[in-house]
Design a protein around this motif. Structure first.
Motif, PDB file in Angstrom:
ATOM      1  N   THR A  45       0.687  -1.209   0.092  1.00 56.48           N
ATOM      2  CA  THR A  45      -0.072   0.079   0.082  1.00 56.48           C
ATOM      3  C   THR A  45       0.744   1.364   0.219  1.00 56.48           C
ATOM      4  N   PRO A  46       0.963   2.119  -0.981  1.00 58.01           N
ATOM      5  CA  PRO A  46       1.573   3.182  -0.950  1.00 58.01           C
ATOM      6  C   PRO A  46       1.442   4.202   0.279  1.00 58.01           C
ATOM      7  N   GLY A  47       2.619   4.496   0.682  1.00 59.49           N
ATOM      8  CA  GLY A  47       2.406   5.283   2.104  1.00 59.49           C
ATOM      9  C   GLY A  47       2.642   4.374   3.345  1.00 59.49           C
ATOM     10  N   GLU A  48       2.476   3.158   3.120  1.00 58.84           N
ATOM     11  CA  GLU A  48       2.625   2.360   4.383  1.00 58.84           C
ATOM     12  C   GLU A  48       4.225   1.835   4.417  1.00 58.84           C
ATOM     13  N   THR A  49       4.664   1.685   5.679  1.00 57.41           N
ATOM     14  CA  THR A  49       5.992   1.151   6.003  1.00 57.41           C
ATOM     15  C   THR A  49       5.999  -0.346   5.835  1.00 57.41           C
ATOM     16  N   TYR A  50       6.882  -0.957   5.379  1.00 54.63           N
ATOM     17  CA  TYR A  50       7.265  -2.243   5.327  1.00 54.63           C
ATOM     18  C   TYR A  50       9.052  -2.475   5.576  1.00 54.63           C
ATOM     19  N   THR A  51       9.068  -3.795   5.882  1.00 51.46           N
ATOM     20  CA  THR A  51      10.623  -4.032   6.731  1.00 51.46           C
ATOM     21  C   THR A  51      11.254  -5.049   5.728  1.00 51.46           C
ATOM     22  N   ILE A  52      12.440  -4.866   5.024  1.00 53.37           N
ATOM     23  CA  ILE A  52      13.411  -5.993   4.696  1.00 53.37           C
ATOM     24  C   ILE A  52      14.221  -6.492   5.799  1.00 53.37           C
ATOM     25  N   MET A  53      14.254  -7.903   6.033  1.00 55.06           N
ATOM     26  CA  MET A  53      14.927  -8.670   6.924  1.00 55.06           C
ATOM     27  C   MET A  53      15.922  -9.435   6.506  1.00 55.06           C
ATOM     28  N   LEU A  54      17.157  -9.358   6.681  1.00 51.58           N
ATOM     29  CA  LEU A  54      18.104 -10.215   5.842  1.00 51.58           C
ATOM     30  C   LEU A  54      18.767 -11.110   7.007  1.00 51.58           C
ATOM     31  N   ASP A  55      19.303 -12.306   6.757  1.00 49.35           N
ATOM     32  CA  ASP A  55      19.830 -13.092   8.044  1.00 49.35           C
ATOM     33  C   ASP A  55      20.886 -13.965   7.449  1.00 49.35           C
ATOM     34  N   GLY A  56      22.029 -14.229   7.794  1.00 49.88           N
ATOM     35  CA  GLY A  56      23.045 -15.075   7.411  1.00 49.88           C
ATOM     36  C   GLY A  56      22.674 -16.378   7.519  1.00 49.88           C
ATOM     37  N   PHE A  57      22.993 -16.927   6.481  1.00 49.43           N
ATOM     38  CA  PHE A  57      22.293 -18.359   6.541  1.00 49.43           C
ATOM     39  C   PHE A  57      23.332 -19.378   7.389  1.00 49.43           C
ATOM     40  N   GLY A  58      22.572 -19.838   8.393  1.00 49.47           N
ATOM     41  CA  GLY A  58      23.388 -20.686   9.521  1.00 49.47           C
ATOM     42  C   GLY A  58      24.402 -19.812  10.342  1.00 49.47           C
ATOM     43  N   GLY A  59      24.259 -18.639  10.446  1.00 55.49           N
ATOM     44  CA  GLY A  59      25.055 -17.465  11.132  1.00 55.49           C
ATOM     45  C   GLY A  59      26.096 -17.093  10.300  1.00 55.49           C
ATOM     46  N   ALA A  60      26.015 -17.407   9.027  1.00 49.84           N
ATOM     47  CA  ALA A  60      27.150 -16.900   8.215  1.00 49.84           C
ATOM     48  C   ALA A  60      27.265 -15.295   8.233  1.00 49.84           C
ATOM     49  N   ILE A  61      28.547 -14.852   8.155  1.00 44.59           N
ATOM     50  CA  ILE A  61      28.729 -13.410   8.140  1.00 44.59           C
ATOM     51  C   ILE A  61      29.150 -12.971   6.710  1.00 44.59           C
ATOM     52  N   CYS A  62      28.017 -12.429   5.772  1.00 45.81           N
ATOM     53  CA  CYS A  62      28.463 -12.099   4.624  1.00 45.81           C
ATOM     54  C   CYS A  62      28.479 -10.534   4.159  1.00 45.81           C
ATOM     55  N   GLN A  63      29.161 -10.074   3.214  1.00 42.37           N
ATOM     56  CA  GLN A  63      28.948  -8.845   2.822  1.00 42.37           C
ATOM     57  C   GLN A  63      27.730  -9.006   1.491  1.00 42.37           C
ATOM     58  N   PHE A  64      27.390  -7.674   1.215  1.00 42.32           N
ATOM     59  CA  PHE A  64      26.148  -7.879   0.063  1.00 42.32           C
ATOM     60  C   PHE A  64      26.020  -6.488  -0.382  1.00 42.32           C
ATOM     61  N   THR A  65      25.590  -6.546  -1.763  1.00 43.18           N
ATOM     62  CA  THR A  65      25.344  -5.146  -2.322  1.00 43.18           C
ATOM     63  C   THR A  65      23.880  -5.523  -2.959  1.00 43.18           C
ATOM     64  N   VAL A  66      23.012  -4.359  -2.712  1.00 44.75           N
ATOM     65  CA  VAL A  66      21.583  -4.292  -3.206  1.00 44.75           C
ATOM     66  C   VAL A  66      22.092  -3.954  -4.737  1.00 44.75           C
ATOM     67  N   THR A  67      21.828  -4.615  -5.651  1.00 47.84           N
ATOM     68  CA  THR A  67      22.005  -4.516  -7.079  1.00 47.84           C
ATOM     69  C   THR A  67      20.937  -4.003  -7.949  1.00 47.84           C
ATOM     70  N   GLU A  68      19.724  -4.105  -7.322  1.00 48.92           N
ATOM     71  CA  GLU A  68      18.460  -3.529  -8.191  1.00 48.92           C
ATOM     72  C   GLU A  68      17.474  -3.461  -7.358  1.00 48.92           C
ATOM     73  N   VAL A  69      16.654  -2.470  -7.640  1.00 45.30           N
ATOM     74  CA  VAL A  69      15.564  -2.117  -6.989  1.00 45.30           C
ATOM     75  C   VAL A  69      14.493  -1.760  -8.137  1.00 45.30           C
ATOM     76  N   VAL A  70      13.303  -2.699  -8.234  1.00 41.84           N
ATOM     77  CA  VAL A  70      12.454  -2.155  -9.270  1.00 41.84           C
ATOM     78  C   VAL A  70      11.078  -2.239  -8.808  1.00 41.84           C
ATOM     79  N   GLY A  71      10.364  -1.352  -9.168  1.00 40.96           N
ATOM     80  CA  GLY A  71       8.837  -1.183  -8.996  1.00 40.96           C
ATOM     81  C   GLY A  71       8.501   0.010  -8.181  1.00 40.96           C
ATOM     82  N   GLN A  72       9.430   0.658  -7.480  1.00 41.53           N
ATOM     83  CA  GLN A  72       9.128   1.731  -6.708  1.00 41.53           C
ATOM     84  C   GLN A  72       9.416   3.334  -7.232  1.00 41.53           C
ATOM     85  N   ASN A  73       8.683   4.334  -6.971  1.00 41.64           N
ATOM     86  CA  ASN A  73       8.883   5.367  -7.624  1.00 41.64           C
ATOM     87  C   ASN A  73       9.610   6.397  -7.109  1.00 41.64           C
ATOM     88  N   GLY A  74      10.121   6.375  -5.994  1.00 39.89           N
ATOM     89  CA  GLY A  74      10.601   7.367  -5.344  1.00 39.89           C
ATOM     90  C   GLY A  74       9.821   7.990  -4.243  1.00 39.89           C
TER      91      GLY A  74
END
Length: 202
Positions: A142-171
């Protein structure tokens, strides 16, 4: 330089996600999720915030949280695809590594009943410190509502990451100003200038 009201819309990406036992309650808000594209971060060794909402995702029902991290964003459209590219992983509790994740709407961090999944859940450990990228597909936002991205290391892994693409949102949504800005229009870069606007009564 001429200042336009749109300068008010600028969004600085926070220094990092919230983590640790209070990560869900302390999560930072990104007003413009599109600015997260190109962001690099990592999971941490700070422990997990429980309960683990993976339990309510049918495609991650057997997964656990060991070191989850959190970002909030304000939706501007009904769908969003966000692609995460993990790399440089170090194993946690087993030899499989990677990042697992999902997107939720959260009303209460202390109860599984407070989490509503709005995307697929990804959880796939790999015997590689450079796992394949994955995409979370969110729908029914719902536009205007707040949502949460949760990420977790598989089995407690420590990983670096890059967000390579965000599609569908308009700013971000432009704010509704109660009146015109009052202040100098021609200023030098780096100057600290005070502007005023009428305050609505209601």
């Amino acid at each position: 330089m001429v200042l336009l009201p749109s300068i008010l819309f600028a969004q600085i990406i926070p220094g990092g996600p919230s983590d640790g036992p209070n990560g869900c309650d302390d999560r930072p808000l990104i007003c413009d999720i599109v600015t997260l594209q190109g962001y690099s971060g990592s999971t941490s060794a700070s422990g997990a915030d429980q309960p683990c909402p993976f339990q309510i995702n049918p495609d991650c029902a057997g997964s656990t949280c060991e070191n989850n991290i959190w970002f909030d964003f304000t939706a501007t459209a009904a769908t969003m695809d966000i692609t995460i590219d993990p790399f440089n992983c170090e194993p946690g509790g087993n030899t499989n590594m990677g990042i697992q994740g999902a997107i939720y709407q959260i009303d209460d961090c202390s109860s599984l009943n407070g989490f509503t999944p709005v995307s697929n859940c990804y959880s796939l450990g790999q015997a590689s410190n450079d796992p394949v990228p994955f995409t979370l597909f969110a729908t029914g936002l719902t536009p205007g509502e707040t949502y949460t991205i949760m990420l977790d290391g598989f089995g407690g892994a420590i990983c670096q990451f890059t967000v390579t693409e965000v599609v569908g949102q308009n700013g971000v949504f432009p704010p509704e100003l109660p009146g015109p800005l009052v202040g100098p229009m021609d200023v030098c870069p780096g100057a600290i200038i005070e502007y005023c606007m009428p305050v609505g009564i209601g």
